[in-house]
Design a protein around this motif. Structure first.
Motif, PDB file in Angstrom:
ATOM      1  N   GLN A 183      -3.831   0.747  -2.557  1.00 23.61           N
ATOM      2  CA  GLN A 183      -3.213  -0.574  -2.564  1.00 23.61           C
ATOM      3  C   GLN A 183      -2.802  -0.910  -3.991  1.00 23.61           C
ATOM      4  OE1 GLN A 183      -5.194  -3.407  -0.136  1.00 23.61           O
ATOM      5  NE2 GLN A 183      -4.245  -5.164  -1.116  1.00 23.61           N
ATOM      6  N   VAL A 184      -1.541  -1.268  -4.189  1.00 27.02           N
ATOM      7  CA  VAL A 184      -1.080  -1.562  -5.555  1.00 27.02           C
ATOM      8  C   VAL A 184      -0.719  -3.038  -5.741  1.00 27.02           C
ATOM      9  CG1 VAL A 184      -0.307   0.798  -6.006  1.00 27.02           C
ATOM     10  CG2 VAL A 184       1.319  -0.850  -5.113  1.00 27.02           C
ATOM     11  N   ILE A 185      -0.465  -3.762  -4.655  1.00 30.35           N
ATOM     12  CA  ILE A 185      -0.244  -5.213  -4.731  1.00 30.35           C
ATOM     13  C   ILE A 185      -1.261  -5.861  -3.792  1.00 30.35           C
ATOM     14  CG2 ILE A 185       1.391  -7.110  -4.268  1.00 30.35           C
ATOM     15  CD1 ILE A 185       2.293  -5.464  -6.640  1.00 30.35           C
ATOM     16  N   GLY A 195       3.753  -8.052 -17.549  1.00 27.98           N
ATOM     17  CA  GLY A 195       2.440  -7.406 -17.495  1.00 27.98           C
ATOM     18  C   GLY A 195       2.582  -5.981 -17.991  1.00 27.98           C
ATOM     19  N   PRO A 196       1.460  -5.329 -18.242  1.00 29.11           N
ATOM     20  CA  PRO A 196       1.523  -3.979 -18.780  1.00 29.11           C
ATOM     21  C   PRO A 196       2.131  -2.998 -17.779  1.00 29.11           C
ATOM     22  CG  PRO A 196      -0.744  -4.582 -18.278  1.00 29.11           C
ATOM     23  CD  PRO A 196       0.087  -5.796 -18.057  1.00 29.11           C
ATOM     24  N   SER A 197       2.552  -1.858 -18.278  1.00 30.18           N
ATOM     25  CA  SER A 197       3.134  -0.817 -17.452  1.00 30.18           C
ATOM     26  C   SER A 197       2.172  -0.454 -16.319  1.00 30.18           C
ATOM     27  CB  SER A 197       3.404   0.397 -18.343  1.00 30.18           C
ATOM     28  OG  SER A 197       3.951   1.414 -17.581  1.00 30.18           O
ATOM     29  N   GLY A 198       2.713  -0.345 -15.113  1.00 30.52           N
ATOM     30  CA  GLY A 198       1.894   0.067 -13.965  1.00 30.52           C
ATOM     31  C   GLY A 198       1.193  -1.070 -13.241  1.00 30.52           C
ATOM     32  N   CYS A 199       1.424  -2.316 -13.658  1.00 30.07           N
ATOM     33  CA  CYS A 199       0.695  -3.438 -13.037  1.00 30.07           C
ATOM     34  C   CYS A 199       1.328  -3.876 -11.715  1.00 30.07           C
ATOM     35  CB  CYS A 199       0.599  -4.615 -13.997  1.00 30.07           C
ATOM     36  SG  CYS A 199       2.163  -5.444 -14.294  1.00 30.07           S
ATOM     37  N   GLY A 200       2.525  -3.349 -11.385  1.00 31.75           N
ATOM     38  CA  GLY A 200       3.118  -3.663 -10.083  1.00 31.75           C
ATOM     39  C   GLY A 200       4.347  -4.562 -10.135  1.00 31.75           C
ATOM     40  N   LYS A 201       4.900  -4.773 -11.309  1.00 32.06           N
ATOM     41  CA  LYS A 201       6.069  -5.656 -11.453  1.00 32.06           C
ATOM     42  C   LYS A 201       7.257  -5.156 -10.636  1.00 32.06           C
ATOM     43  CE  LYS A 201       6.288  -4.888 -15.914  1.00 32.06           C
ATOM     44  NZ  LYS A 201       5.164  -3.953 -16.099  1.00 32.06           N
ATOM     45  N   SER A 202       7.604  -3.873 -10.836  1.00 28.86           N
ATOM     46  CA  SER A 202       8.771  -3.318 -10.140  1.00 28.86           C
ATOM     47  C   SER A 202       8.528  -3.278  -8.639  1.00 28.86           C
ATOM     48  CB  SER A 202       9.063  -1.894 -10.629  1.00 28.86           C
ATOM     49  OG  SER A 202       9.460  -1.928 -11.970  1.00 28.86           O
ATOM     50  N   THR A 203       7.326  -2.898  -8.252  1.00 27.57           N
ATOM     51  CA  THR A 203       6.999  -2.839  -6.826  1.00 27.57           C
ATOM     52  C   THR A 203       7.217  -4.204  -6.180  1.00 27.57           C
ATOM     53  OG1 THR A 203       5.374  -1.132  -7.291  1.00 27.57           O
ATOM     54  CG2 THR A 203       5.175  -2.256  -5.173  1.00 27.57           C
ATOM     55  N   ARG A 244       0.854  -1.188   0.000  1.00 24.68           N
ATOM     56  CA  ARG A 244       0.000   0.000   0.000  1.00 24.68           C
ATOM     57  C   ARG A 244       0.881   1.226   0.000  1.00 24.68           C
ATOM     58  NH1 ARG A 244      -1.828  -2.172   4.528  1.00 24.68           N
ATOM     59  NH2 ARG A 244      -3.308  -3.856   4.129  1.00 24.68           N
ATOM     60  N   TYR A 245       0.513   2.221  -0.779  1.00 24.70           N
ATOM     61  CA  TYR A 245       1.094   3.555  -0.657  1.00 24.70           C
ATOM     62  C   TYR A 245      -0.003   4.423  -0.062  1.00 24.70           C
ATOM     63  CZ  TYR A 245       4.887   2.144  -3.783  1.00 24.70           C
ATOM     64  OH  TYR A 245       5.978   1.527  -4.358  1.00 24.70           O
ATOM     65  N   GLY A 246       0.079   4.708   1.205  1.00 18.60           N
ATOM     66  CA  GLY A 246      -1.000   5.441   1.867  1.00 18.60           C
ATOM     67  C   GLY A 246      -2.284   4.631   1.748  1.00 18.60           C
TER      68      GLY A 246
END
Ligand code: ADP
Ligand code: MG
Length: 352
Positions: A17-19, A36-44, A12-14
């Motif tokens: 929730q991203v994952i 997965g597409p950009s922004g899907c949470g791979k790097s996170t 969660r960022y604040g």
């Protein structure tokens, strides 16, 4: 044993929730690709494993160790990023040994480790050069070398080839595959490029909006996707999709102007479905039809014929050998029933 296990991992960022609770086992020595597409949470997700992002919920294990709250330096991982971040004033040898030097490793040991890594990466002739005298591919090899000398149990790569031109990308892809064979360590590799995922992975994890859509070997995902998203993401050019309605003896497909037979167990008549057929499984049938040929992309060994239906759906047919249609022709396409995949129009789940 140094596999990686995620149990209900949450980020969660604040308030955002991203994952969303990821469960995943990466086996010891496996090459696992997050795609997965950009922004899907791979790097996170990768940074959570590295310890560069705090984990908001759930657990992360490396081997038997619970590393969830450990510092990155305690986890036994090394990460390679898209930007190589080499020190410009240091030689290749100094760049590769820098981390070890900072940790007070004896000089002779550093030298031996750097030599071993440069041998694997074929950097022996470049050890005394500065980064500015290297090509992009060589710089990325130095960045990988910096990870190797640390002797990590797990390698983490975040889109390491994205800054390279197409030709170098292919070359480095082969290098990374060879590296994995040679050192046999567990590797987790993030990319948005499904071709990279298909060619490198033992296991692919398809992510979408912070959730796993499917996990499997590359050809499993290609042959047997669980849903429309995975079917459309894996494979190039992407799978063709047609809207349809379950009818007597098959699926009524307006774009094709007919009812087509499929092998899937269809729901009751009238149900809305999506039909999917890969470009390589479509064939142009001669004679009049419902599809207009717009253009052909001839690549030599293979051509892509772009068709558009009266209903406005776009279709790509992969052709090998002689072309069957030219721009302006109105044609039909056919396919073997077993090649057609069927998805619930609403849930997008595969109907098998
Ligand atoms: P990917 O690597 O798949 O392109 P990321 O893991 O970088 O995606 O990002 C996943 C999601 O998390 C995105 O929606 C992104 O906007 C969000 N995100 C990433 N970092 C932060 C942050 N520091 N604060 C808030 N949201 C973030
Ligand atoms: Mg990313």
């Amino acid at each position: 044993m140094t596999g990686v296990t995620l149990s209900k991992a949450v980020k969660r960022y604040g308030d955002v929730q991203v994952i969303h609770g990821i469960d995943l086992v990466v086996e010891d020595g496996e090459f696992c690709v997050f795609v997965g597409p950009s922004g899907c949470g791979k790097s996170t997700l990768l940074r959570m494993i590295a310890g560069l992002e705090e984990t908001s919920g759930g657990k992360i294990h490396i081997g038997k160790r619970d590393v969830t709250t450990m510092d990155p330096s305690e986890r036994g991982v090394a990460m390679v990023f898209q930007t190589y971040a080499l020190y410009p004033h240091m030689t290749v040898e100094e760049n590769m040994g820098f981390g070890l030097r900072m940790n007070g490793v004896p000089k002779a040991e550093i030298k031996a480790k750097v030599r071993a890594a440069s041998d694997i990466l074929k950097l022996d002739d470049y050890l005394t050069r500065k980064p500015k005298a290297l090509s992009g591919g060589q710089r990325q090899r130095v960045a990988i070398g910096r990870a190797i000398v640390r002797g990590p149990e797990v390698f983490l790569f975040d889109e390491p080839l994205s800054n390279l031109d197409a030709e170098l990308r292919v070359e480095m892809r082969v290098e990374i595959a060879r590296l994995h064979k040679e050192i046999g360590a567990t590797m987790i590799y993030v990319t948005h490029d499904q071709v990279e995922a298909m060619t490198l992975a033992d296991k692919i994890v398809v992510l979408r909006a912070g959730r796993i859509e499917q996990v499997g070997a590359p050809l499993e995902l290609y042959r047997d996707p669980d849903n429309r998203f995975v079917a459309g993401f894996i494979g190039s050019p992407a799978m063709n999709f047609f809207t349809g309605t379950v009818a007597e003896g098959g699926i009524d497909v307006p774009a094709l102007g007919r009812t087509v037979a499929v092998t899937a167990e269809l729901p009751t008549k009238g149900a809305k479905v999506t039909l999917g057929v890969r470009p390589e499984h479509l064939e142009v049938a001669a004679g009049q039809g419902a599809l207009k040929a717009e253009l052909t992309e001839a690549l030599g060994g293979v051509s892509y014929l772009h068709l558009v239906s009266r209903t406005g759906e776009r279709i790509i047919v992969e052709e090998r050998g002689d072309e069957r249609a030219r721009a302006g022709d109105v044609v039909n396409v056919s396919f073997e029933p077993r090649r057609a995949m069927v998805f619930d129009a609403k849930t997008e789940a595969r109907i098998r």
